[in-house]
Design a protein around this motif. Structure first.
Motif, PDB file in Angstrom:
ATOM      1  N   PRO A  63       0.825  -1.222   0.000  1.00  0.00           N
ATOM      2  CA  PRO A  63       0.000   0.000   0.000  1.00  0.00           C
ATOM      3  C   PRO A  63       0.852   1.262   0.000  1.00  0.00           C
ATOM      4  O   PRO A  63       2.001   1.245   0.462  1.00  0.00           O
ATOM      5  N   PRO A  64       0.287   2.374  -0.473  1.00  0.00           N
ATOM      6  CA  PRO A  64       1.012   3.643  -0.472  1.00  0.00           C
ATOM      7  C   PRO A  64       1.521   4.010   0.912  1.00  0.00           C
ATOM      8  O   PRO A  64       0.876   3.733   1.921  1.00  0.00           O
ATOM      9  N   ARG A  65       2.691   4.608   0.933  1.00  0.00           N
ATOM     10  CA  ARG A  65       3.305   5.179   2.144  1.00  0.00           C
ATOM     11  C   ARG A  65       3.514   4.178   3.264  1.00  0.00           C
ATOM     12  O   ARG A  65       3.759   4.555   4.406  1.00  0.00           O
ATOM     13  N   SER A  66       3.415   2.891   2.954  1.00  0.00           N
ATOM     14  CA  SER A  66       3.734   1.885   3.956  1.00  0.00           C
ATOM     15  C   SER A  66       5.140   1.359   3.707  1.00  0.00           C
ATOM     16  O   SER A  66       5.774   1.698   2.716  1.00  0.00           O
ATOM     17  N   THR A  67       5.621   0.532   4.639  1.00  0.00           N
ATOM     18  CA  THR A  67       6.980  -0.007   4.549  1.00  0.00           C
ATOM     19  C   THR A  67       6.926  -1.528   4.610  1.00  0.00           C
ATOM     20  O   THR A  67       6.331  -2.091   5.518  1.00  0.00           O
ATOM     21  N   ALA A  68       7.586  -2.167   3.602  1.00  0.00           N
ATOM     22  CA  ALA A  68       7.661  -3.632   3.599  1.00  0.00           C
ATOM     23  C   ALA A  68       9.103  -4.040   3.812  1.00  0.00           C
ATOM     24  O   ALA A  68      10.004  -3.506   3.171  1.00  0.00           O
ATOM     25  N   VAL A  69       9.289  -5.005   4.720  1.00  0.00           N
ATOM     26  CA  VAL A  69      10.654  -5.460   5.012  1.00  0.00           C
ATOM     27  C   VAL A  69      10.687  -6.971   5.194  1.00  0.00           C
ATOM     28  O   VAL A  69       9.683  -7.592   5.535  1.00  0.00           O
ATOM     29  N   GLY A  70      11.877  -7.535   4.966  1.00  0.00           N
ATOM     30  CA  GLY A  70      12.104  -8.940   5.278  1.00  0.00           C
ATOM     31  C   GLY A  70      11.892  -9.871   4.105  1.00  0.00           C
ATOM     32  O   GLY A  70      11.397  -9.506   3.047  1.00  0.00           O
ATOM     33  N   PRO A 108      10.268 -13.612   3.847  1.00  0.00           N
ATOM     34  CA  PRO A 108       9.289 -12.890   3.036  1.00  0.00           C
ATOM     35  C   PRO A 108       8.951 -11.535   3.664  1.00  0.00           C
ATOM     36  O   PRO A 108       9.056 -11.372   4.876  1.00  0.00           O
ATOM     37  N   ALA A 109       8.546 -10.612   2.800  1.00  0.00           N
ATOM     38  CA  ALA A 109       8.299  -9.245   3.277  1.00  0.00           C
ATOM     39  C   ALA A 109       7.043  -9.156   4.135  1.00  0.00           C
ATOM     40  O   ALA A 109       6.042  -9.818   3.867  1.00  0.00           O
ATOM     41  N   ARG A 110       7.155  -8.356   5.143  1.00  0.00           N
ATOM     42  CA  ARG A 110       6.013  -8.022   6.003  1.00  0.00           C
ATOM     43  C   ARG A 110       5.840  -6.513   6.003  1.00  0.00           C
ATOM     44  O   ARG A 110       6.822  -5.784   5.856  1.00  0.00           O
ATOM     45  N   LEU A 111       4.605  -6.081   6.267  1.00  0.00           N
ATOM     46  CA  LEU A 111       4.384  -4.637   6.404  1.00  0.00           C
ATOM     47  C   LEU A 111       4.663  -4.216   7.835  1.00  0.00           C
ATOM     48  O   LEU A 111       4.211  -4.874   8.783  1.00  0.00           O
ATOM     49  N   ILE A 112       5.415  -3.137   8.007  1.00  0.00           N
ATOM     50  CA  ILE A 112       5.618  -2.592   9.347  1.00  0.00           C
ATOM     51  C   ILE A 112       4.252  -2.141   9.866  1.00  0.00           C
ATOM     52  O   ILE A 112       3.511  -1.448   9.168  1.00  0.00           O
ATOM     53  N   GLY A 113       3.925  -2.578  11.054  1.00  0.00           N
ATOM     54  CA  GLY A 113       2.638  -2.236  11.624  1.00  0.00           C
ATOM     55  C   GLY A 113       1.590  -3.294  11.382  1.00  0.00           C
ATOM     56  O   GLY A 113       0.505  -3.248  11.939  1.00  0.00           O
ATOM     57  N   GLY A 114       1.925  -4.246  10.514  1.00  0.00           N
ATOM     58  CA  GLY A 114       0.983  -5.347  10.275  1.00  0.00           C
ATOM     59  C   GLY A 114       0.160  -5.144   9.015  1.00  0.00           C
ATOM     60  O   GLY A 114      -0.009  -4.037   8.523  1.00  0.00           O
ATOM     61  N   ARG A 115      -0.381  -6.280   8.512  1.00  0.00           N
ATOM     62  CA  ARG A 115      -1.111  -6.274   7.259  1.00  0.00           C
ATOM     63  C   ARG A 115      -2.338  -5.378   7.299  1.00  0.00           C
ATOM     64  O   ARG A 115      -2.686  -4.703   6.349  1.00  0.00           O
ATOM     65  N   ASP A 116      -2.990  -5.384   8.426  1.00  0.00           N
ATOM     66  CA  ASP A 116      -4.286  -4.707   8.490  1.00  0.00           C
ATOM     67  C   ASP A 116      -4.164  -3.211   8.778  1.00  0.00           C
ATOM     68  O   ASP A 116      -4.930  -2.413   8.251  1.00  0.00           O
ATOM     69  N   GLN A 117      -3.191  -2.863   9.591  1.00  0.00           N
ATOM     70  CA  GLN A 117      -3.022  -1.448   9.963  1.00  0.00           C
ATOM     71  C   GLN A 117      -1.578  -1.014   9.753  1.00  0.00           C
ATOM     72  O   GLN A 117      -0.904  -0.585  10.696  1.00  0.00           O
ATOM     73  N   SER A 175       1.770   0.865   9.323  1.00  0.00           N
ATOM     74  CA  SER A 175       2.220   2.229   9.632  1.00  0.00           C
ATOM     75  C   SER A 175       2.350   3.001   8.335  1.00  0.00           C
ATOM     76  O   SER A 175       2.770   2.474   7.312  1.00  0.00           O
ATOM     77  N   LYS A 176       2.023   4.265   8.409  1.00  0.00           N
ATOM     78  CA  LYS A 176       2.173   5.125   7.237  1.00  0.00           C
ATOM     79  C   LYS A 176       3.141   6.251   7.582  1.00  0.00           C
ATOM     80  O   LYS A 176       3.042   6.846   8.665  1.00  0.00           O
ATOM     81  N   HIS A 177       4.039   6.556   6.702  1.00  0.00           N
ATOM     82  CA  HIS A 177       4.950   7.679   6.931  1.00  0.00           C
ATOM     83  C   HIS A 177       4.509   8.867   6.103  1.00  0.00           C
ATOM     84  O   HIS A 177       3.795   8.743   5.119  1.00  0.00           O
ATOM     85  N   GLU A 178       4.994  10.023   6.534  1.00  0.00           N
ATOM     86  CA  GLU A 178       4.579  11.269   5.888  1.00  0.00           C
ATOM     87  C   GLU A 178       5.508  11.699   4.757  1.00  0.00           C
ATOM     88  O   GLU A 178       5.096  12.349   3.824  1.00  0.00           O
ATOM     89  N   PHE A 231      12.612   2.436   9.921  1.00  0.00           N
ATOM     90  CA  PHE A 231      11.631   1.438  10.350  1.00  0.00           C
ATOM     91  C   PHE A 231      12.192   0.499  11.405  1.00  0.00           C
ATOM     92  O   PHE A 231      11.485  -0.334  11.933  1.00  0.00           O
ATOM     93  N   ILE A 232      13.476   0.652  11.701  1.00  0.00           N
ATOM     94  CA  ILE A 232      14.091  -0.355  12.552  1.00  0.00           C
ATOM     95  C   ILE A 232      13.358  -0.564  13.869  1.00  0.00           C
ATOM     96  O   ILE A 232      13.048  -1.688  14.256  1.00  0.00           O
ATOM     97  N   SER A 233      13.101   0.516  14.528  1.00  0.00           N
ATOM     98  CA  SER A 233      12.547   0.350  15.872  1.00  0.00           C
ATOM     99  C   SER A 233      11.179  -0.317  15.827  1.00  0.00           C
ATOM    100  O   SER A 233      10.755  -0.956  16.785  1.00  0.00           O
ATOM    101  N   GLU A 234      10.518  -0.189  14.677  1.00  0.00           N
ATOM    102  CA  GLU A 234       9.187  -0.802  14.596  1.00  0.00           C
ATOM    103  C   GLU A 234       9.232  -2.261  14.159  1.00  0.00           C
ATOM    104  O   GLU A 234       8.239  -2.950  14.137  1.00  0.00           O
ATOM    105  N   TRP A 235      10.424  -2.680  13.774  1.00  0.00           N
ATOM    106  CA  TRP A 235      10.534  -4.026  13.203  1.00  0.00           C
ATOM    107  C   TRP A 235      10.742  -5.015  14.347  1.00  0.00           C
ATOM    108  O   TRP A 235      11.832  -5.306  14.769  1.00  0.00           O
ATOM    109  N   SER A 236       9.638  -5.507  14.785  1.00  0.00           N
ATOM    110  CA  SER A 236       9.671  -6.197  16.073  1.00  0.00           C
ATOM    111  C   SER A 236      10.534  -7.442  16.073  1.00  0.00           C
ATOM    112  O   SER A 236      11.107  -7.825  17.088  1.00  0.00           O
ATOM    113  N   ASP A 237      10.675  -8.070  14.942  1.00  0.00           N
ATOM    114  CA  ASP A 237      11.416  -9.324  14.926  1.00  0.00           C
ATOM    115  C   ASP A 237      12.922  -9.115  14.976  1.00  0.00           C
ATOM    116  O   ASP A 237      13.674 -10.066  15.083  1.00  0.00           O
ATOM    117  N   TYR A 238      13.304  -7.892  14.892  1.00  0.00           N
ATOM    118  CA  TYR A 238      14.730  -7.647  14.757  1.00  0.00           C
ATOM    119  C   TYR A 238      15.363  -7.697  16.126  1.00  0.00           C
ATOM    120  O   TYR A 238      15.127  -6.845  16.974  1.00  0.00           O
TER     121      TYR A 238
END
Lengths: 291, 291, 291, 291, 291, 291
Positions: free
Chosen positions: C247-254, C256-265, C267-270, C282-289
């Motif tokens: 989705p727009p303005r979201s972050t995918a990492v990993g 397989p890739a995951r969305l920071i903040g989760g699939r349903d909600q 996180s969006k950056h400005e 996004f590091i601090s939000e990347w819980s698995d790290y």
């Protein structure tokens, strides 16, 4: 040894021993090339022009780099002058070359001879050309350093920013796709596989790239971003993505990277992976690995 | 079929059929080049020198490789001799070339013609040059094989050790950054994307690299390390890091790699992914994938 | 802004302002080159032949590309004609070049000047050459486009299919190993690091490659496969493997890739990461790290 | 002055004055090149690479000769080494170069500057390359001398045997077609036009070629054969065929050559024709000339 | 022997003896090159690429000619094919090469070895390339013959029309400036110095150029125009202009040429001047020569 | 026609007719090249790159000259720009080229086609390059003109000073060794053979070279020195040495040159020898010729 792990400056050289070392190695290289020229006449022309007609290792290397890196707008004779001038006036460059040759020969089982490394290893050649770039960079000759850097990136597909500081006895194995940023510091006796990125974190200027301790091993395709410290003797698994410091002698694997043994009590190994080149000993400990 | 899955040696050829096959393909290639030369005079010079002035496919290929791989210290005429000599005396080389051309044309939707593959596919060209390297290697002409290997690595940014054994009908797609180690064996009808590493595990000498079964598909950026077996018809997802055997017709994905369906009961597919090029059908089964 | 996010066509140009922009930039570039030529006579020959002897930016660029991409079977004078002809007749090409130069200079802290980018950035040069390839492709001159594409892939180790549509103000940083497929569409103001793959999903023909929205940032070594949409302003972490829409303005990492903040909600950056180049926030939000 | 007229060895040099002379001339040449580079940007690249990026006249000359004489089997960097090594270790070579530059500038009205001579006069360049050939010849390095000689003959169409001894301040004007045999001795301050032959008399070995005294002028297309003496200050008319000794300060013209004034009482001139370059003053005295 | 004097066709070869002769000569050439490579490492690269890596004389010659005559629009590999193909299929060409090598070695005191002639004699090399041109010409491949002829004229400054028939054992000494017209026939064992013209008489088409008998010697700069016969064993003095037949074993000198001994009773010599290379024995008889 | 005989300026062109003439000739040349490319695939690459891929005669010529005259320090793309720019902006240059092509085709029986002349005649090519040199010279761009002149002299062994004025419809046949001085003026429809010198008389500056009238024919190896007039339609025999004026339509032969028919009543011919190319019709009248 805190404070020393990123110290890529070697102790003051006894110039004498460098000279002796150079002589011994050059003698070996010429003997190898002679043997190969005799057994393979088709290659003899190449071996004579690149090695056997030269009077020293650094002249051979300068010749070889100039002919590899020249282009229609940067002629080989001009590049030859630059390399000759740098290597002939700076024994530190020459001793780093020797250490890199020894490291490649010792660590890579596919490296069958010193002359093989000197002639054919793009990682070795790019690294030596980078050392000259870096010297020019520190002499405030940025435009020339950047032009040379661009040729290295085109010819070898290896992109080491002229500002990066690289220790001695460093092996870039296979080396295609390697990217090393401007404020990177790489220690001594480090081994780095192909497609490794030591990159920045974006638009931030200043000190923004990884610092790699002595004896570190970085596996193929690993990505390390930001001004993070990879502790001495650490091991970074192939394909890992590392965005935080990694403690000395620990192993980080995966994307995102995890420490083997866990964040709090990471396993520590005794060997120096940059030298032992042990890529995969962590497998059994990697609990998530489920094939 | 145990024992046969890494068998890259094809059954004895009816020389006749190879010759016929070669003729047919060469006729197609010349027809394509003629058509392109007529529609695009700017390119005609290139098409005549590389294809239309030659009397056979292997002469055209030798010419093209010699001109691609030459350097100021390894002149094109010398390389031309080496390629001509190898291809003209070894029908196995020529039949592998034909199989690779057919495989590329059949599997890559971006490959619009045989001549397109012959002229422009760096993966195809590097693979054919490697086949000659490998022949020299098995004839105990290591220094020449390694010099040629170095040129391939510089020019194409593809690093296949001369010792690696590669079957027929193999597609290296895009191919930049590919690394294939000395004791690798790749079966027939395999497809390998760019940035794939089939690497060793460090300093160990001897048999230390992956064995890739017939019909395997390896996605972009995958890293397979050590003397592991990738079973026939297996599929390795893009970006995967594989350090253990992968059973036939199963799919491994992720870093670290997991088997789709689980270690104990991995899902098996029916098609031959090296030929069907189905990269992403495993997505719905990949439970961790959560975008 | 639905419907517009992959729109790489810029609003109709006031030709005047392009001309002015070109003049201003060309003046800067010549001033930089003059300064460098004076401070570094060794490089002056290169600076005069590539920049200072030319009367316009596009002639300088055509000259430089022709000399970089020529080979023994595709002579530089022939390539020069092709580039000159394309750039001189198509102001859209020229304004894209200007936007790319500005983007590189603004976003990459290692880019010290416009002339540095023009001469030394393989990503910039490959992209400009691609723009000419793409023009030829749309004029039904496929064989020429593919031959030129092959030279770009050999020389720069960057593989952008001539069919791919690329917006303006695009930065390919470091760029080695980049693969961009035939039906890719890249929006404006996108930044793409090295070793990024925008690939297909196999044998399927037709529309089969990713669509990258405006302002997207794609980290080093990321792999995006299939006809998926990366929404405008999204960020793809280094080494990620993405097989689904982001989705727009979201972050995918990993992987397989995951969305920071989760699939349903998610996180969006400005900010616009393609312009801010913020790789790692996004590091601090990347819980698995867990290092 | 019997015994001295073929003496091409100059008196022992005060090394100091050579160095000063070199510095002054080098300063002039760089000033000329700077002026030309500023007025003609198209040529600036050439002027910087050949002159302005070098630190001394002999380095500039070595660079220029290496790039002129190189071929696909004798690379420029190898030739550069040979020239650099010869010029840097032998001040006699360098002072001869300076004398030749001065002679050309002083005697040829078409020579507009020192840099013009250094860059563009094939006679000057061939002569300097010959001086290195001759040095190699006297060092018993015949095979190298002959290979270099062959390149001079190919590139400049000037054929001076490596054994020939040539004095200082010698002008080879236009120079195409000049042939100078193995046992030729040419004195100081001689001027020789194009297509002049100083040849042997057939199969005889040993001392078999002309000896040319100081200050001699030999017109275009003249042929002098055998071990004959051309006395100091003599003049040989264009197109003459000379097979016998010519007395000092006399003039020989025609085919077969006659002495102006007759065999017994030849006219003697006061000037030094090799320096005054007076080609045609003998016309009124040439009684047979009847147009 | 009327009727035979322009007969450049040699008696049917015992193929065997040619092969033996070739082997013996090739063995000598390799021995010479080995000796030189050992004594002069700087030249070894050149000697290996041109001689020592080849399996036969004609392959070495083809390689050398291809690399000498190539240009940016006629690549060396293409020329190599042409030469290889001609020499390998036509033993007459090969035996002429051998005879020319022997003639050069025997007649020119400056020719120190067979390898010296093979590598360095532009007259020898131009003549061998011409023999291939002539073969193409007689095969109705005029455009190719003329293109190759143009390269010979550019590279060696020797202009032999592809139509000219040249016998065996011919020496072109120094050779710069030689012009040989389309309908020239040159016999066996002829020696021709540099700047010799065997030209036509203007616009007339058809048989319009000189016929040179066996064993003739033509001095430097001689001009022979029109369909005139130079009888076998005749000698033409340097610089002579000949427009009429010259009887066998007589000597013509001067401009305009006169016969030594007079038109009615010309002096006849016993030796074969084309072999003895006696250029100047006529001097004492040349009554007009009055120096 | 006094006053007009050295008038090399042609009457004002109807631009239209030049354009038509150019089109017709270009059509012929392309037709010839097409025919040759079809009959000789080995040459097709050369013919397409030099002729068939270009859109006009002057672009083809600029391409060909740039590739012939380039060197490692003067790259082809830079020269291409210079030639393109001169030819495209100056219709006089283009019409002179056309006239020279027609003259060569009409006068030289060895010239089999226009394309043969365009591609292969070094005299034609050197003359066209000279015309550009001369234009630069008159634009006060001496350094560039002299550098280009030097390349012409190296590559073609033809030395025409940039200051020399050359009319239209001029044939330089064979052309090796030709020397033309700075203040030479050559009229229209002149034919000059190889090794001809139009030289000065020594150190004198200013107007010091021959003026050649319309329709003059100068035979091979002739030497004309000093500011003398060769009257329109005069003929100079091969090997002549001319130091005085030669009246219109008379014939001068020999060394020293004499007028056929005697100084007071020289024979006059009716034809225009520069067009009829009648070299030898004077023989019967040359009383001294006594073979």
């Amino acid at each position: 040894m805190p404070g020393s792990e990123y110290n890529y400056v070697t102790p003051p050289l006894s110039t004498n021993s460098v000279v002796e070392d150079e002589s011994w190695l050059w003698f070996q290289i010429k003997a190898e090339a002679h043997r190969d020229a005799e057994s393979e006449p088709v290659l003899a022309s190449y071996l004579y022009s690149t090695i056997l007609c030269h009077s020293s290792l650094y002249r051979s290397l300068s010749f070889h780099l100039a002919n590899k890196l020249c282009s229609s707008t940067l002629v080989s004779t001009l590049l030859y002058d630059i390399f000759l001038n740098s290597f002939s006036t700076d024994p530190t460059l020459r001793s780093a070359t020797i250490a890199d040759l020894r490291a490649t020969r010792a660590r890579d089982p596919a490296c069958v001879s010193y002359s093989h490394c000197l002639l054919n290893y793009k990682g070795f050649l790019a690294c030596q050309a980078h050392r000259v770039c870096h010297k020019l960079w520190t002499q405030s000759r940025q435009p020339l350093a950047l032009a040379l850097h661009s040729r290295i990136a085109d010819v070898f597909a290896i992109d080491i920013h002229p500002g990066a500081k690289i220790g001695k006895g460093v092996l870039f194995d296979h080396a295609t796709g390697v990217v090393v940023g401007e404020t990177v510091v790489i220690g001594n006796n480090v081994s780095i596989l192909h497609n490794v990125t030591l990159g920045g974190t974006g638009k931030v200027r200043g000190n923004r790239h990884p610092k790699i301790g002595d004896g570190v091993l970085i596996g193929a395709g690993a990505t390390i971003l930001g001004n993070v410290k990879i502790g001495e003797g650490a091991k970074i698994g192939a394909g890992s993505v590392v965005l935080k410091d990694v403690p000395p002698r620990s192993t980080a694997v995966g994307n995102p990277a995890r420490l083997i043994g866990g964040r709090d009590q990471p396993s520590k190994h005794e060997d120096v992976p940059g030298e032992s080149m042990n890529h995969t000993s962590f497998i059994s400990e990697w609990s998530d690995y489920i094939i």
